[in-house]
Design a protein around this motif. Sequence first.
Motif, mmCIF file in Angstrom:
data_model
loop_
_atom_site.group_PDB
_atom_site.id
_atom_site.type_symbol
_atom_site.label_atom_id
_atom_site.label_comp_id
_atom_site.label_asym_id
_atom_site.label_seq_id
_atom_site.Cartn_x
_atom_site.Cartn_y
_atom_site.Cartn_z
ATOM 1 N N ILE A 382 8.423 -57.703 21.011
ATOM 2 C CA ILE A 382 7.853 -59.046 21.157
ATOM 3 C C ILE A 382 8.953 -60.107 21.127
ATOM 4 N N LYS A 383 9.993 -59.838 20.323
ATOM 5 C CA LYS A 383 11.053 -60.844 20.169
ATOM 6 C C LYS A 383 12.025 -60.861 21.345
ATOM 7 N N VAL A 384 12.452 -59.667 21.786
ATOM 8 C CA VAL A 384 13.460 -59.588 22.862
ATOM 9 C C VAL A 384 12.785 -59.015 24.100
ATOM 10 N N GLU A 385 12.425 -59.880 25.031
ATOM 11 C CA GLU A 385 11.619 -59.456 26.184
ATOM 12 C C GLU A 385 12.305 -58.361 26.990
ATOM 13 N N GLN A 386 13.631 -58.445 27.133
ATOM 14 C CA GLN A 386 14.364 -57.461 27.954
ATOM 15 C C GLN A 386 14.244 -56.052 27.370
ATOM 16 N N SER A 387 13.941 -55.977 26.056
ATOM 17 C CA SER A 387 13.886 -54.652 25.423
ATOM 18 C C SER A 387 12.473 -54.087 25.392
ATOM 19 N N ALA A 388 11.484 -54.863 25.869
ATOM 20 C CA ALA A 388 10.082 -54.468 25.690
ATOM 21 C C ALA A 388 9.806 -53.084 26.270
ATOM 22 N N GLU A 389 10.327 -52.835 27.482
ATOM 23 C CA GLU A 389 10.042 -51.551 28.138
ATOM 24 C C GLU A 389 10.604 -50.389 27.320
ATOM 25 N N LYS A 420 1.295 -59.972 24.081
ATOM 26 C CA LYS A 420 2.486 -60.731 24.468
ATOM 27 C C LYS A 420 2.777 -60.592 25.966
ATOM 28 N N TYR A 421 2.586 -59.362 26.493
ATOM 29 C CA TYR A 421 2.902 -59.115 27.910
ATOM 30 C C TYR A 421 1.664 -58.584 28.634
ATOM 31 N N PRO A 422 0.688 -59.444 28.934
ATOM 32 C CA PRO A 422 -0.540 -58.955 29.578
ATOM 33 C C PRO A 422 -0.245 -58.373 30.968
ATOM 34 N N ASN A 423 -1.041 -57.365 31.332
ATOM 35 C CA ASN A 423 -0.975 -56.720 32.662
ATOM 36 C C ASN A 423 0.405 -56.119 32.977
ATOM 37 N N LYS A 424 1.081 -55.614 31.948
ATOM 38 C CA LYS A 424 2.415 -55.069 32.194
ATOM 39 C C LYS A 424 2.525 -53.612 31.763
ATOM 40 N N TYR A 425 1.961 -53.296 30.610
ATOM 41 C CA TYR A 425 2.147 -51.940 30.060
ATOM 42 C C TYR A 425 0.817 -51.199 29.872
ATOM 43 N N GLU A 426 -0.215 -51.617 30.636
ATOM 44 C CA GLU A 426 -1.537 -51.009 30.440
ATOM 45 C C GLU A 426 -1.594 -49.539 30.846
ATOM 46 N N SER A 427 -0.552 -49.062 31.508
ATOM 47 C CA SER A 427 -0.546 -47.654 31.942
ATOM 48 C C SER A 427 -0.535 -46.695 30.747
ATOM 49 N N ILE A 451 -8.341 -52.739 22.139
ATOM 50 C CA ILE A 451 -7.730 -52.317 23.418
ATOM 51 C C ILE A 451 -8.811 -51.823 24.381
ATOM 52 N N VAL A 452 -9.741 -51.013 23.866
ATOM 53 C CA VAL A 452 -10.812 -50.464 24.728
ATOM 54 C C VAL A 452 -11.683 -51.612 25.262
ATOM 55 N N GLY A 453 -12.040 -52.573 24.367
ATOM 56 C CA GLY A 453 -12.886 -53.695 24.797
ATOM 57 C C GLY A 453 -12.165 -54.610 25.776
ATOM 58 N N GLU A 454 -10.889 -54.858 25.543
ATOM 59 C CA GLU A 454 -10.121 -55.777 26.367
ATOM 60 C C GLU A 454 -9.892 -55.206 27.764
ATOM 61 N N TYR A 455 -9.705 -53.873 27.844
ATOM 62 C CA TYR A 455 -9.383 -53.245 29.139
ATOM 63 C C TYR A 455 -10.505 -52.291 29.575
ATOM 64 N N ALA A 456 -11.756 -52.674 29.230
ATOM 65 C CA ALA A 456 -12.906 -51.801 29.510
ATOM 66 C C ALA A 456 -13.034 -51.478 30.995
ATOM 67 N N LYS A 545 -6.510 -65.425 26.582
ATOM 68 C CA LYS A 545 -5.985 -65.551 25.213
ATOM 69 C C LYS A 545 -4.577 -66.125 25.230
ATOM 70 N N PRO A 546 -4.243 -66.961 24.249
ATOM 71 C CA PRO A 546 -2.863 -67.479 24.196
ATOM 72 C C PRO A 546 -1.893 -66.353 23.846
ATOM 73 N N LEU A 547 -0.680 -66.423 24.358
ATOM 74 C CA LEU A 547 0.331 -65.407 24.037
ATOM 75 C C LEU A 547 0.698 -65.532 22.566
ATOM 76 N N ILE A 548 0.962 -64.381 21.930
ATOM 77 C CA ILE A 548 1.350 -64.465 20.522
ATOM 78 C C ILE A 548 2.814 -64.874 20.433
ATOM 79 N N SER A 549 3.176 -65.522 19.335
ATOM 80 C CA SER A 549 4.547 -66.047 19.204
ATOM 81 C C SER A 549 5.513 -64.927 18.834
ATOM 82 N N GLU A 550 6.803 -65.213 19.019
ATOM 83 C CA GLU A 550 7.825 -64.186 18.784
ATOM 84 C C GLU A 550 7.891 -63.782 17.322
ATOM 85 N N GLU A 551 7.974 -64.765 16.446
ATOM 86 C CA GLU A 551 8.116 -64.471 15.018
ATOM 87 C C GLU A 551 6.893 -65.009 14.287
#
Length: 983
Positions: A382-389, A420-427, A451-456, A545-551
């Motif tokens: 969540i803090k370092v976007e480049q490391s998310a994957e 934090k990263y919607p529609n990115k890691y749903e796989s 997770i189940v309700g959000e991506y039903a 939903k608003p994105l959650i903050s880094e810290e």
Amino acid sequence: MTDSKYFTTTKKGEIFELKAELNSDKKEKKKEAVKKVIASMTVGKDVSALFPDVVNCMQTDNLELKKLVYLYLMNYAKSQPDMAIMAVNTFVKDCEDPNPLIRALAVRTMGCIRVDKITEYLCEPLRKCLKDEDPYVRKTAAVCVAKLHDINAQLVEDQGFLDTLKDLISDSNPMVVANAVAALSEIAESHPNSNLLDLNPQTINKLLTALNECTEWGQIFILDCLANYTPRDDRESQSICERVTPRLSHANSAVVLSAVKVLMKFMEMLPKDLDYYGTLLKKLAPPLVTLLSAEPELQYVALRNINLIVQRRPEILKHEMKVFFVKYNDPIYVKLEKLDIMIRLASQANIAQVLAELKEYATEVDVDFVRKAVRAIGRCAIKVEQSAERCVSTLLDLIQTKVNYVVQEAIVVIKDIFRKYPNKYESVIATLCENLDSLDEPEARAAMIWIVGEYAERIDNADELLESFLEGFHDESTQVQLQLLTAIVKLFLKKPTETQELVQQVLSLATQDSDNPDLRDRGYIYWRLLSTDPVAAKEVVLAEKPLISEETDLIEPTLLEELICHIGTLASVYHKPPSAFVEGSRGVQHKRLPGSAGSGESVESPDTGSAAGVSDAPPAVIPSQGDLLGDLLNLDLTPPATTGPPATSGMQLGAMDLLGGGLDSLMGDESEPPPIPLRTDTPQSPQIPHQSPSPPDYSPTELGGDLGGSSAMGAGFGAPPAAPAASFSAPVSGGLDDLFDLGAGVGMPMGAYSPPKTVWLPAMKGKGLEISGTFARRAGVIQMEMTLTNKAMSVMTDFAIQFNRNSFGLAPAGPLQVLTPLSPNQSIEVTLPLNTVGPVMKMDPLNNLQVAVKNNIDVFYFSCQYPISMLFVEDGKMERQVFLATWKDISNDNEAQFQIKDCHLSSDAASNKLQGSNIFTIAKRTVDGQDMLYQSTKLSNGIWVLAELRVQTGNPTFTVCLKCRAPEVSQCVFQSYEAVLKN
């Protein structure tokens, strides 16, 4: 032979034998006896019966024996105060002994005997010792003053000891200086408002000179005292930092932390582009790293302090990540603290290193540590976007280990990554669903359900998965039940045809079979939303939903500033201000970091500057994590005196109807003159919505209940003769209609009453900031109009404002806009728009408002009273028939009568004036030369106030009679009547 023989229980230990030995002529025997007495006292035996005999042994030249007798005296003087007086002469004599050790011993013991009766006898010996030629005696006497102050503060002040202590700060001996500072600091803590330590550049210079030569504990006292000083400018700040920096290499860790505290505070004053600033940052890192090579307990204290320092200035330790890597033999409390700091220091430059470490920790045996490590991986993502994957793939590897608690923690943090990263890691959802059966912890189950309700729509068997949770609905924790309810409603909104039974089942379980109020309320809200307006339900439940903050776990900035000022104390270990855990008056002073000089930019920090000292834009609100709002609510703010006579509730005017001549006759008498014409060409303005604590609910039946009877009723008002009762529901909106009414009201005529400005915060209470102000209602918007004047010597910036909860929910509609710094002797006019959607709490008086204003110097509190006419809305003109019905419907007990004296106005002039403040005249009639005006007004929270104003030609005293379903507002409404008419 060791001293252990004195602790053996033989017959010689009996009291009478000891008594005989104490009175022996032989010095050695006497000394042996005193040692036995002290030994008995140490193991808890009561030897107070020997008090006179032991005191007789004080008259001796033997230093060892004298010490023992003094030890006994300290222990038993409180239980034998009358006997203790016998020792006074010996103290006086010992304070003049040629041996400085004996003089110091006497004065030290005097300070430890906490008996009121003998304190006054000790003043003369203490005065002599404070001016003794030997520094050892002077330093002991300095501490004795603090002890004596604790017993009898008034005596110390009367005898002038405090002035003597202040003189000792200029002493030639550094230890005397340190003890004088320690004593004054101790006294100042118990009397926060006394200006005992009057620190100025000359005093600071003396303290810095003594700093190099005194003992380590003396250095700590001096450094703590320096931390309370605010330098005049950045040059003085730099000079102090240069002289304190050598303390960073001290062997005692307490000295190091005290030095760090001083440097952290004074760095705030240094411009960031100064070369010395960068040098200082580099110098701060090595001593902090060295602290981590100490024993575990010291490491923990150091780590808790480093945690604060890193939140304030991460750049100090950004290159020292490796020292926070966990060692296999670290205790768990050190491991968890190191982990926390690692995440705070994580950046794009070191994330690969950090992730490799965290992955290693996740395979450890310590369950708590592993859980925290898995969470840390998620926080890094969540803090370092480049490391998310990379973090997500690490978490998936950990899920594959199938270790139960690892899987559960991973699912909890993946939920946050999705936020934090919607529609990115749903796989990865498919992998998560495979582990559904192994989840047994509420937090993990709730995360999976979310997770189940959000991506039903992406999960084919979402309904089956949620149904499996529903089977044991009543056995689940509240957290899971709430999440399951929301998830199934989301599923229904996405796949309505397939899940109708499921949603009915969960709504039934939540509303009918559950006794949890939170669950029931949420169930009812969803049920009503779905049954009345499915489109609205979709907008509410499936809103973006608003994105959650880094810290999310950063300490709130105001609290962090205070904790930085307490580095090296318990407050920095607890991460709580001293007022949260210190009982009594001590430690409740709120300390703040000084504003930085020469630079407006905020300090670089993990949450992009929210923890910084100064920023260009003023903050929207003052943070309130148990700090500000808590203080504001606990303040005893005495409101200004109210004016106006008390309401006489329920007073009847003679035998006739309150409206004079009977309301029915007024409505039916066609011979009366028509009512005065009212202006209808006023501009429209939006009405401010308000959440009232108890909005009146005027139902049509209430308002039309008494309207049967004469078909001519209301003819005098020009209304149709036989208006049906139901038609009255239209103009009067109460209850929820008012609460959410966003429709346009009627604009306000010019000339609305606004009281003159008064001083709310005098400069003396505001540390040089003076605030005067008033309230106004302009074009339907309530405004707080203030004049801020800087009567201090320093520039004021960073203004923010916050209100306490109040009777009508008044709150700032935006930040306090002070766009330029307020220079000394400068004034600035500020207009703050207000709304009425804040939290509600009944105040006394009703229109009292408690306000907190923050700037770079401090937070200041004051209270003021707003005229209730500011809350009179533009659509407060009641329909005539509704007025009649409501007047009759309101109980006579809710009626109050007042008199307005010295008012030289005609009834028409009064009516026009009142209409300017949204008090509308419904009708007017004249009886025996007396004009009667029937008026209505509506408050912003939907409360209606009905009035009869009686104006006798030639009589300057008006009578106003008020009726209202909330009679407590009558007094304030009367005050507004009086203010408007007399203005």
